[in-house]
Design a protein around this motif. Structure first.
Motif, mmCIF file in Angstrom:
data_model
loop_
_atom_site.group_PDB
_atom_site.id
_atom_site.type_symbol
_atom_site.label_atom_id
_atom_site.label_comp_id
_atom_site.label_asym_id
_atom_site.label_seq_id
_atom_site.Cartn_x
_atom_site.Cartn_y
_atom_site.Cartn_z
ATOM 1 N N UNK A 147 13.385 101.143 56.383
ATOM 2 C CA UNK A 147 14.375 100.195 56.900
ATOM 3 C C UNK A 147 14.957 100.662 58.225
ATOM 4 N N UNK A 148 15.701 99.770 58.866
ATOM 5 C CA UNK A 148 16.344 100.128 60.129
ATOM 6 C C UNK A 148 17.358 101.249 59.933
ATOM 7 N N UNK A 149 17.908 101.350 58.734
ATOM 8 C CA UNK A 149 18.793 102.459 58.387
ATOM 9 C C UNK A 149 18.571 102.803 56.923
ATOM 10 N N UNK A 150 18.836 104.033 56.573
ATOM 11 C CA UNK A 150 18.613 104.451 55.204
ATOM 12 C C UNK A 150 17.239 105.065 55.010
ATOM 13 N N UNK A 151 16.950 105.429 53.774
ATOM 14 C CA UNK A 151 15.721 106.146 53.448
ATOM 15 C C UNK A 151 14.572 105.198 53.125
ATOM 16 N N UNK A 152 13.346 105.692 53.196
ATOM 17 C CA UNK A 152 12.184 104.853 52.886
ATOM 18 C C UNK A 152 12.187 104.380 51.438
#
Length: 380
Positions: A59-64
């Motif tokens: 994602x654009x932010x956070x973990x896969x």
């Protein structure tokens, strides 16, 4: 060293997400083994089976987020990935596509989802699944983000490649134990792979070469049952794996004393490799490395039908970039390359030499132990 500390994956995530923000991407969709492994650490040979697709979403932010067949959940849980969504595969009607679409809708919110579309990329899923995905998701080019991330290796990645090269170095030093006049080439191939495993390779997915007088006709054919003969040049080109990372270099051997043609050609190849090595530094281009080798091997005529004189190296046997005149990739510290000049000895015959190097802050460093000008001699 086995695997990586979690901090390594955090750095990869953060670097990719910075590029994603610049490109305006809501998520990256990763579908191939090296892409998935690069961001997750998920190392398995189960990818040899083409039946099941595997997906990782950044994602654009956070973990896969892993969207994978349930058979792989236990191994994925051993990585740093905690959001793992599974389906029972294979499913003849919906092999994970609906789950993938729903997850992308959740994390991307209808925004553009990058997927690699350039050279050396592919979408590892059935075409029907890809077409359905395109109907529901705004798939766009990933702006070469995954390529750019993988192009520059961390110190830990370089250490793994160096270790792989050391294994191959030790195996090449023992070729005299397995190759001599009268031994069929196919037996040499088998025994050399055994040497690689004895010296520490996890597996040997690639071995090519050839053997003939004063050179060989190509460098990709399977080994034959033709025995080595006095005057032959034996070439072995190995891509063995250590902890998920490849080496890729070759060595030439003369069966008995080399002819003048063979000795001169081999020496010129070493000169060509050294010429490229000397100019391999930050700011130089891959095209410049090509021309440095080509000038010595052909007088600057533009290379051979092989098409390139080296390439990138890492999680795959061959990676971006290619050492060709048109590739103007600028060298950066941490890039790992092969130098692979070739020279024609007679019409239809050639010698090829290959070394592995890493670009440093001030120049380059050999990862493989550089071969001497004099070709190694086997009992003839």
């Amino acid at each position: 060293m086995r695997g990586f500390e979690e901090a390594e994956f955090h750095l990869r995530r953060d670097r990719a997400q910075t590029m994603m923000a610049e490109a305006g991407l809501a998520a990256l969709l990763l579908t191939t083994e090296p892409e998935v492994r690069y961001f997750s650490g998920y190392l398995t040979r189960f990818w040899e089976s083409p039946t099941r697709p595997w997906f990782l979403i950044l994602p654009a932010s956070g973990d896969p987020i892993a969207v994978i067949p349930s058979i792989g959940a236990a191994l994925m849980r051993s990585t740093w990935i905690f959001d793992i969504r599974t389906w029972r595969a294979p499913d003849l009607e919906d092999d994970g596509v609906s789950l993938l679409i729903d997850t992308l809708a959740e994390v991307a919110g209808g925004g553009p989802v990058g997927i690699a579309q350039g050279m050396e990329s592919h979408a590892r899923m059935p075409l029907a699944s890809l077409l359905r995905l395109r109907e529901r998701v705004d798939l766009v080019d990933d702006h070469a983000i995954t390529r750019r991330c993988r192009l520059v290796k961390s110190s830990d990645e370089i250490a793994k490649i160096r270790a792989a090269c050391g294994i191959a170095d030790r195996a090449f030093a023992r070729v005299g134990e397995i190759a001599r006049t009268g031994i069929p080439l196919e037996e040499v191939f088998r025994r050399f792979q055994m040497l690689c495993l004895e010296e520490g390779a996890d597996w040997v997915p690639y071995l090519a070469g050839g053997a003939s007088r004063d050179g060989y006709g190509d460098v990709i054919s399977p080994a034959t049952d033709v025995p080595l003969a006095r005057g032959d040049v034996l070439m072995l080109d190995t891509g063995l794996v250590h902890d998920g990372y490849f080496c890729d270099f070759d060595r030439n051997f003369s069966v008995g004393p080399p002819s003048d043609v063979t000795a001169a050609a081999h020496s010129k190849l070493i000169d060509a490799t050294h010429a490229a090595f000397q100019i391999a530094r930050p700011g130089a281009t891959t095209a410049q490395l090509f021309h440095a080798m080509d000038q010595i091997c052909t007088g600057g005529t533009g290379g051979s039908d092989a098409g390139r004189l080296g390439h990138g190296l890492g999680m795959q046997l061959t990676e971006w970039p290619s050492l060709i005149p048109a590739d103007q990739t600028v060298l950066e510290p941490g890039m790992v390359l092969t130098l692979e000049p070739g020279i024609e000895t007679w019409p239809g015959k050639m010698l090829v030499h290959e070394e592995n190097i890493v670009i440093t802050q001030s120049g380059a460093d050999y990862l493989s132990s550089p071969a001497p000008h004099d070709i190694a001699e086997l009992p003839g």
